[in-house]
Motif scaffolding. Structure first.
Motif, short mmCIF file in Angstrom:
data_model
loop_
_atom_site.label_atom_id
_atom_site.label_comp_id
_atom_site.label_asym_id
_atom_site.label_seq_id
_atom_site.Cartn_x
_atom_site.Cartn_y
_atom_site.Cartn_z
N ARG A 108 0.81 -1.22 0.00
CA ARG A 108 0.00 0.00 0.00
C ARG A 108 0.85 1.28 0.00
O ARG A 108 0.32 2.37 -0.18
N VAL A 109 2.13 1.12 0.22
CA VAL A 109 3.00 2.30 0.32
C VAL A 109 3.31 2.85 -1.07
O VAL A 109 3.78 2.13 -1.95
N LEU A 110 3.07 4.16 -1.26
CA LEU A 110 3.36 4.83 -2.53
C LEU A 110 4.78 5.39 -2.54
O LEU A 110 5.48 5.31 -3.53
N TYR A 111 5.18 5.99 -1.41
CA TYR A 111 6.55 6.49 -1.35
C TYR A 111 7.03 6.62 0.09
O TYR A 111 6.24 6.66 1.04
N PHE A 112 8.37 6.67 0.22
CA PHE A 112 9.05 7.03 1.46
C PHE A 112 9.77 8.34 1.19
O PHE A 112 10.48 8.46 0.19
N LYS A 113 9.64 9.30 2.10
CA LYS A 113 10.32 10.58 1.90
C LYS A 113 10.98 11.01 3.20
O LYS A 113 10.33 11.10 4.25
N ALA A 114 12.29 11.26 3.14
CA ALA A 114 13.04 11.68 4.32
C ALA A 114 12.75 13.14 4.62
O ALA A 114 12.85 13.99 3.74
N GLU A 115 12.33 13.42 5.85
CA GLU A 115 12.04 14.79 6.29
C GLU A 115 12.68 14.98 7.66
O GLU A 115 12.25 14.37 8.62
N LEU A 116 13.73 15.81 7.73
CA LEU A 116 14.47 16.04 8.98
C LEU A 116 14.94 14.71 9.55
O LEU A 116 15.67 13.99 8.90
N LYS A 117 14.49 14.34 10.77
CA LYS A 117 14.97 13.11 11.39
C LYS A 117 14.04 11.93 11.14
O LYS A 117 14.31 10.83 11.62
N TYR A 118 12.94 12.15 10.44
CA TYR A 118 11.95 11.10 10.26
C TYR A 118 11.69 10.82 8.79
O TYR A 118 12.14 11.55 7.90
N ILE A 119 10.96 9.74 8.53
CA ILE A 119 10.56 9.39 7.17
C ILE A 119 9.04 9.41 7.09
O ILE A 119 8.35 8.83 7.94
N THR A 120 8.53 10.10 6.08
CA THR A 120 7.09 10.06 5.81
C THR A 120 6.79 8.84 4.96
O THR A 120 7.42 8.62 3.93
N VAL A 121 5.85 8.03 5.43
CA VAL A 121 5.39 6.86 4.68
C VAL A 121 4.01 7.20 4.14
O VAL A 121 3.07 7.43 4.91
N ARG A 122 3.87 7.25 2.83
CA ARG A 122 2.61 7.71 2.22
C ARG A 122 1.87 6.57 1.54
O ARG A 122 2.43 5.85 0.72
N THR A 123 0.60 6.39 1.94
CA THR A 123 -0.29 5.49 1.22
C THR A 123 -1.33 6.35 0.51
O THR A 123 -1.33 7.57 0.63
N ALA A 124 -2.24 5.72 -0.21
CA ALA A 124 -3.27 6.49 -0.92
C ALA A 124 -4.19 7.21 0.06
O ALA A 124 -4.75 8.26 -0.25
N ASN A 125 -4.32 6.67 1.28
CA ASN A 125 -5.29 7.20 2.23
C ASN A 125 -4.71 8.17 3.25
O ASN A 125 -5.39 9.10 3.68
N ARG A 126 -3.45 7.96 3.64
CA ARG A 126 -2.91 8.80 4.70
C ARG A 126 -1.39 8.73 4.75
O ARG A 126 -0.77 7.96 4.01
N SER A 127 -0.81 9.54 5.62
CA SER A 127 0.64 9.54 5.84
C SER A 127 0.95 9.04 7.25
O SER A 127 0.18 9.27 8.18
N TYR A 128 2.09 8.37 7.38
CA TYR A 128 2.58 7.90 8.67
C TYR A 128 3.99 8.46 8.88
O TYR A 128 4.66 8.83 7.92
N ILE A 129 4.44 8.47 10.10
CA ILE A 129 5.80 8.87 10.43
C ILE A 129 6.57 7.64 10.90
O ILE A 129 6.13 6.91 11.79
#
Length: 201
Positions: A108-129
Motif C-alpha cells: 500500500r505504500v506509494l513512497y518514502f520521503k526523508a524529512e528532517l529526522k523522520y521518514i514520511t510513509v505515504r499510502t493512498a489514504n494517509r501519511s505515517y511517520i
C-alpha cells in the motif's frame, strides 16, 4: 486468549458484564471470532451490528434461522483466515504512533520521503511517520522501490508519468506522478535515467 474460537453465540443480559461489553472485548483480539447474538431483547440489534456481529437472533430461535446464522459465521471465519494468511506472507511495516502500533502492508505504500529526522510513509489514504534511515529502506525493499531523489523512494509499480516541473528550491526539473496521488515528487538529474527505465518496462 489461550484457545482461538471460531464462533461465539452470545446473549445480551448475563451475570457480570453484558454481552455487548464482551463482544467489544472480543473484537479487539488479533483473530476475533464471528459473533452471533442470541437474545430475547430485540432492541439491542443496532448496537450489536455496530460491533460487527455476524447475525442477531431473537428467542425463540427457529432451526432454519440458526442454520442461516451459522452459515454466515462460517463465511466470516473463512474470509478472516484468508486475511490472516495474506498478512502472514505479505511484507509489512510496523509503525508506532503515540499510543498506537499499526501494521501497514508494504504493497500500500506509494513512497518514502526523508524529512528532517523522520521518514514520511505515504499510502493512498494517509501519511505515517517512521523512525529510520532511507538508505536502510532502499537496501531492504530495493526490489519494490526506486530512488528518485536523495530524499525519496517511490513504488516502482505506481510510477505513472515523468513530467517537466518547476521546483521552488531546485528550479526547472522533472517530477514523477504516482497512481492514486495528486502531488508530484521531484526527480534528481542523477536518477532521471533510472525513472525513464522503469517507465519503459
Amino acid at each position: 486468549r489461550e484457545h482461538p474460537v471460531d464462533v461465539v453465540l452470545l446473549d445480551i443480559r448475563m451475570p457480570g458484564d453484558s454481552g455487548l461489553k464482551l463482544a467489544s472485548t472480543l473484537r479487539s483480539l488479533q483473530s476475533p471470532p464471528a459473533i452471533v447474538f442470541v437474545t430475547a431483547h430485540a432492541e439491542h440489534a443496532v448496537a450489536a451490528f455496530d460491533l460487527e456481529a455476524v447475525d442477531y437472533l431473537t428467542k425463540p430461535v427457529r432451526l432454519e434461522r440458526l442454520q442461516l446464522a451459522l452459515q454466515k459465521a462460517e463465511r466470516y471465519v473463512q474470509a478472516n483466515r484468508g486475511l490472516q494468511a495474506n498478512l502472514a506472507t505479505e511484507e509489512v511495516l510496523v509503525i508506532q504512533e503515540r499510543n498506537r502500533t499499526e501494521r501497514v502492508p508494504l504493497s500500500r505504500v506509494l513512497y518514502f520521503k526523508a524529512e528532517l529526522k523522520y521518514i514520511t510513509v505515504r499510502t493512498a489514504n494517509r501519511s505515517y511517520i517512521l523512525d529510520g534511515a532511507l538508505n536502510d529502506l532502499e537496501e531492504k525493499f530495493g526490489q519494490q522501490f526506486i530512488r528518485i531523489h536523495r530524499n525519496a523512494l517511490v513504488a516502482r509499480k505506481m510510477v505513472r508519468s515523468l513530467e517537466k516541473h518547476f521546483d521552488a528550491e531546485e528550479g526547472e526539473g522533472w517530477a514523477v506522478r504516482l497512481q492514486g496521488l495528486d502531488e508530484l515528487l521531484s526527480v534528481s538529474r542523477r536518477q532521471l535515467s533510472t525513472v525513464r527505465g522503469v517507465l519503459s518496462q
